[in-house]
Design a protein around this motif. Structure first.
Motif, PDB file in Angstrom:
ATOM      1  N   GLN A  10       7.556   8.411   6.555  1.00  0.00           N
ATOM      2  CA  GLN A  10       7.715   7.110   5.908  1.00  0.00           C
ATOM      3  C   GLN A  10       7.227   5.988   6.817  1.00  0.00           C
ATOM      4  O   GLN A  10       6.552   5.052   6.387  1.00  0.00           O
ATOM      5  CB  GLN A  10       9.195   6.892   5.552  1.00  0.00           C
ATOM      6  CG  GLN A  10       9.508   5.528   4.946  1.00  0.00           C
ATOM      7  CD  GLN A  10       8.957   5.379   3.550  1.00  0.00           C
ATOM      8  OE1 GLN A  10       8.797   6.371   2.849  1.00  0.00           O
ATOM      9  NE2 GLN A  10       8.660   4.162   3.147  1.00  0.00           N
ATOM     10  N   LEU A  11       7.561   6.090   8.087  1.00  0.00           N
ATOM     11  CA  LEU A  11       7.138   5.069   9.037  1.00  0.00           C
ATOM     12  C   LEU A  11       5.619   5.075   9.196  1.00  0.00           C
ATOM     13  O   LEU A  11       4.982   4.011   9.251  1.00  0.00           O
ATOM     14  CB  LEU A  11       7.815   5.312  10.389  1.00  0.00           C
ATOM     15  CG  LEU A  11       7.546   4.275  11.481  1.00  0.00           C
ATOM     16  CD1 LEU A  11       8.002   2.893  11.031  1.00  0.00           C
ATOM     17  CD2 LEU A  11       8.240   4.669  12.775  1.00  0.00           C
ATOM     18  N   ALA A  12       5.013   6.261   9.228  1.00  0.00           N
ATOM     19  CA  ALA A  12       3.554   6.341   9.340  1.00  0.00           C
ATOM     20  C   ALA A  12       2.890   5.745   8.100  1.00  0.00           C
ATOM     21  O   ALA A  12       1.878   5.034   8.193  1.00  0.00           O
ATOM     22  CB  ALA A  12       3.134   7.799   9.535  1.00  0.00           C
ATOM     23  N   TRP A  13       3.464   6.039   6.901  1.00  0.00           N
ATOM     24  CA  TRP A  13       2.916   5.480   5.667  1.00  0.00           C
ATOM     25  C   TRP A  13       3.001   3.958   5.668  1.00  0.00           C
ATOM     26  O   TRP A  13       2.076   3.264   5.259  1.00  0.00           O
ATOM     27  CB  TRP A  13       3.675   6.056   4.477  1.00  0.00           C
ATOM     28  CG  TRP A  13       3.200   5.533   3.150  1.00  0.00           C
ATOM     29  CD1 TRP A  13       2.144   5.963   2.406  1.00  0.00           C
ATOM     30  CD2 TRP A  13       3.789   4.448   2.417  1.00  0.00           C
ATOM     31  NE1 TRP A  13       2.023   5.224   1.265  1.00  0.00           N
ATOM     32  CE2 TRP A  13       3.021   4.282   1.238  1.00  0.00           C
ATOM     33  CE3 TRP A  13       4.874   3.616   2.641  1.00  0.00           C
ATOM     34  CZ2 TRP A  13       3.323   3.310   0.294  1.00  0.00           C
ATOM     35  CZ3 TRP A  13       5.171   2.644   1.699  1.00  0.00           C
ATOM     36  CH2 TRP A  13       4.404   2.499   0.540  1.00  0.00           C
ATOM     37  N   GLU A  14       4.115   3.428   6.133  1.00  0.00           N
ATOM     38  CA  GLU A  14       4.293   1.982   6.194  1.00  0.00           C
ATOM     39  C   GLU A  14       3.270   1.351   7.136  1.00  0.00           C
ATOM     40  O   GLU A  14       2.693   0.302   6.845  1.00  0.00           O
ATOM     41  CB  GLU A  14       5.719   1.666   6.653  1.00  0.00           C
ATOM     42  CG  GLU A  14       5.926   0.265   7.216  1.00  0.00           C
ATOM     43  CD  GLU A  14       5.581  -0.833   6.238  1.00  0.00           C
ATOM     44  OE1 GLU A  14       5.349  -1.965   6.696  1.00  0.00           O
ATOM     45  OE2 GLU A  14       5.525  -0.564   5.023  1.00  0.00           O
ATOM     46  N   LYS A  15       3.015   2.005   8.261  1.00  0.00           N
ATOM     47  CA  LYS A  15       2.014   1.472   9.185  1.00  0.00           C
ATOM     48  C   LYS A  15       0.632   1.473   8.547  1.00  0.00           C
ATOM     49  O   LYS A  15      -0.148   0.523   8.719  1.00  0.00           O
ATOM     50  CB  LYS A  15       2.007   2.303  10.467  1.00  0.00           C
ATOM     51  CG  LYS A  15       3.249   2.125  11.334  1.00  0.00           C
ATOM     52  CD  LYS A  15       3.155   2.972  12.591  1.00  0.00           C
ATOM     53  CE  LYS A  15       4.379   2.768  13.484  1.00  0.00           C
ATOM     54  NZ  LYS A  15       4.308   3.613  14.704  1.00  0.00           N
ATOM     55  N   ASN A  16       0.303   2.527   7.784  1.00  0.00           N
ATOM     56  CA  ASN A  16      -0.991   2.604   7.112  1.00  0.00           C
ATOM     57  C   ASN A  16      -1.124   1.503   6.062  1.00  0.00           C
ATOM     58  O   ASN A  16      -2.163   0.837   5.954  1.00  0.00           O
ATOM     59  CB  ASN A  16      -1.146   3.987   6.474  1.00  0.00           C
ATOM     60  CG  ASN A  16      -2.517   4.180   5.845  1.00  0.00           C
ATOM     61  OD1 ASN A  16      -3.522   3.726   6.379  1.00  0.00           O
ATOM     62  ND2 ASN A  16      -2.559   4.848   4.702  1.00  0.00           N
ATOM     63  N   CYS A  17      -0.048   1.301   5.270  1.00  0.00           N
ATOM     64  CA  CYS A  17      -0.071   0.233   4.260  1.00  0.00           C
ATOM     65  C   CYS A  17      -0.217  -1.132   4.923  1.00  0.00           C
ATOM     66  O   CYS A  17      -0.959  -1.995   4.443  1.00  0.00           O
ATOM     67  CB  CYS A  17       1.210   0.282   3.424  1.00  0.00           C
ATOM     68  SG  CYS A  17       1.312   1.706   2.313  1.00  0.00           S
ATOM     69  N   ALA A  18       0.488  -1.328   5.998  1.00  0.00           N
ATOM     70  CA  ALA A  18       0.408  -2.614   6.692  1.00  0.00           C
ATOM     71  C   ALA A  18      -1.001  -2.857   7.221  1.00  0.00           C
ATOM     72  O   ALA A  18      -1.512  -3.984   7.183  1.00  0.00           O
ATOM     73  CB  ALA A  18       1.421  -2.649   7.833  1.00  0.00           C
ATOM     74  N   ALA A  19      -1.669  -1.792   7.682  1.00  0.00           N
ATOM     75  CA  ALA A  19      -3.030  -1.945   8.200  1.00  0.00           C
ATOM     76  C   ALA A  19      -3.990  -2.392   7.100  1.00  0.00           C
ATOM     77  O   ALA A  19      -4.961  -3.120   7.356  1.00  0.00           O
ATOM     78  CB  ALA A  19      -3.501  -0.634   8.817  1.00  0.00           C
TER      79      ALA A  19
END
Length: 478
Positions: A237-246
């Protein structure tokens, strides 16, 4: 061992009522040991230097806190057979014996740092009535066991004992080290063997405590596995959030930048509109307001009324002249009564119409002045509208930028909250697994305690039975 101080108090106060003060004196005296060696005698033993080391007699009462770590190191290294027992030195007893001249502490220091100690109990032998010294502890830290340090330290202790009148030193050595060989080389003889046994509770036959339910351990393992899986989901979930934020952050920054630029442009337009209004229309508006304010002044109203009266008078004079000419052609005498009546009617009409015209002129002037002032006021209110509209557009652009920032923050927070929730779930599952394991251990511990209690009760019952049998046997003999 006779407590002379206690006997002296009892002898002096024999036969008198017991007071709180006397009771306190008796308790203090009863707690004291009879002095064997005056403390000042120990103070006469001088310190000695051996290289960079200092050998001295010190009072344990003065260095209690400092010596505790040294005692602990000694216990850990040589008292392995006692490690099932608690390490709990009674320093108050050491101090009581020291104050009575029955305990001597020798120390070894390097630059004031305590590296070793030797404690001796002093007593008078019941067999020889000579002073004897019994070693309580002799320990040097490994860094002080170099060269002839230990030998010189023991020699210092022996010389001090000799000066204090001691004729015999008894020491004990442990089998975990080579201390016996060391002391044999110093002249100590092997005169007896000492044995030690650590007493445990009697192990009597009793029913075994029930084993913990294996399902508890399985549940703990299951929760631990769930914790690992939830931690993995949290990381995803944290990795997905970082990708979305990018991907979202650059777009949000672009939109926000455009809105800020639009706000700046509208703010500039508003400033330009204000300058035009201030430089061009504001003076004109001021003049219009001034003209409108002065338009219906009393002098203007009277002037307008006079002009209206003059207009009415000219009209009536023309009508009168025309009537006179017409009557003259008809042969009517101007001085006749009929002609005078006509003249009077004309004059009355002139007066009436003149007054009406003057009043109307005044009212019209007032109304026109009011209309002009109203128009000036409306003009003043409407002129800044363009600038205000530009200001509103700039403000809306800024608000939109702020709203988009809040939206971006909300998106990030939503993603982070989701990750935190998963991590929280993993933590809860891990805690639950730990609690289950702890509960299982507590169950085993309670069962162990119950078994010990059962053993103690069984031993007590057996002792009681043996006592009864012995009593019966004695009674039978009697």
């Amino acid at each position: 061992m006779i407590n002379n101080h206690l006997f002296a108090i009892l002898k002096i106060d024999m036969g008198i009522p017991l007071t709180p003060e006397l009771a306190a004196d008796i308790c203090l005296a009863a707690d004291q040991l009879t002095t064997l060696m005056p403390v000042e005698n120990m103070g006469r033993i001088e310190s000695e230097q051996h290289g960079g080391l200092a050998f001295s007699i010190e009072r344990i009462e003065d260095i209690t806190d400092e010596i505790k770590s040294l005692h602990r190191a000694h216990w850990d290294e040589t008292e392995v057979h006692r490690h099932e027992l608690p390490f709990n030195p009674d320093y108050e007893t050491f101090i009581r014996y020291e104050r009575a001249g029955r305990y001597v502490l020798f120390t070894l220091r390097s630059e004031a740092r305590l590296l070793g100690n030797c404690a001796m109990y002093l007593d008078k032998s019941a067999h020889t009535q000579m002073l004897i010294a019994t070693e309580d502890t002799l320990y040097l830290l490994p860094e002080a066991r170099k060269g002839r340090v230990a030998k010189c330290f023991v020699a210092y202790v022996e010389n001090a004992m000799r000066l204090l009148g001691v004729s015999e030193i008894n020491i004990s050595v442990k089998t975990v080290n080579k201390a016996e060989r060391f002391f044999r080389l110093l002249g100590y003889r092997h005169v007896e063997n000492g044995l030690t046994k650590i007493l445990e509770r009697s192990k009597m036959c009793s029913s075994k405590p029930p084993k913990p339910d294996p399902l508890i351990g399985q549940a703990a393992m299951s929760n631990a596995e769930l914790a690992r899986e939830m931690a993995g989901v949290a990381r995803d979930q944290l990795a997905w959030e970082k990708n979305c934020a990018a991907r979202q952050d650059p777009l949000m920054e672009k939109i926000i930048g455009q809105q800020i630029a639009s706000g700046d442009a509208n703010a500039n337009r508003a400033e330009s509109q204000w300058r035009i209004y201030h430089d061009l229309f504001a003076p004109l508006e001021a003049r219009m307001v001034e003209d409108a304010s002065e338009f219906d002044s009393p002098s203007r109203k009277e002037r307008m009324a006079g002009e209206a009266a003059a207009d009415v008078s000219r009209g009536y004079r023309g009508a009168l002249d025309s009537s006179q000419r017409a009557l003259g052609r008809l042969g009517i005498n101007p001085d006749s009564g009929r002609f005078q009546e006509l003249i009077q009617d004309i004059n009355l009409g002139l007066a009436r119409d003149t007054a009406g015209a003057m009043n109307k002129a005044r009212r019209d002037t007032e109304l026109q002045g009011m209309a002009m002032r109203e128009g000036a006021a409306k003009f003043g209110r409407n002129m800044p509208n363009t600038g205000l509209a530009a200001d509103a557009a700039a403000l809306n652009a800024a608000n939109s930028a702020t709203g988009n920032l809040a939206t971006a923050a909300g998106l990030h927070n939503a993603g982070m909250n989701a990750a935190q929730d998963w991590f929280g779930g993993a933590t809860s599952a891990s805690t639950s697994a730990g609690n289950l394991g702890l509960g299982q251990y507590q169950g085993q511990l309670d069962a162990w305690r119950q078994a010990n209690q059962n053993s103690a009760l069984g031993a007590a019952g057996l002792g009681s039975l043996l006592g009864q049998l012995g009593s019966a046997a004695i009674t039978k003999k009697l």
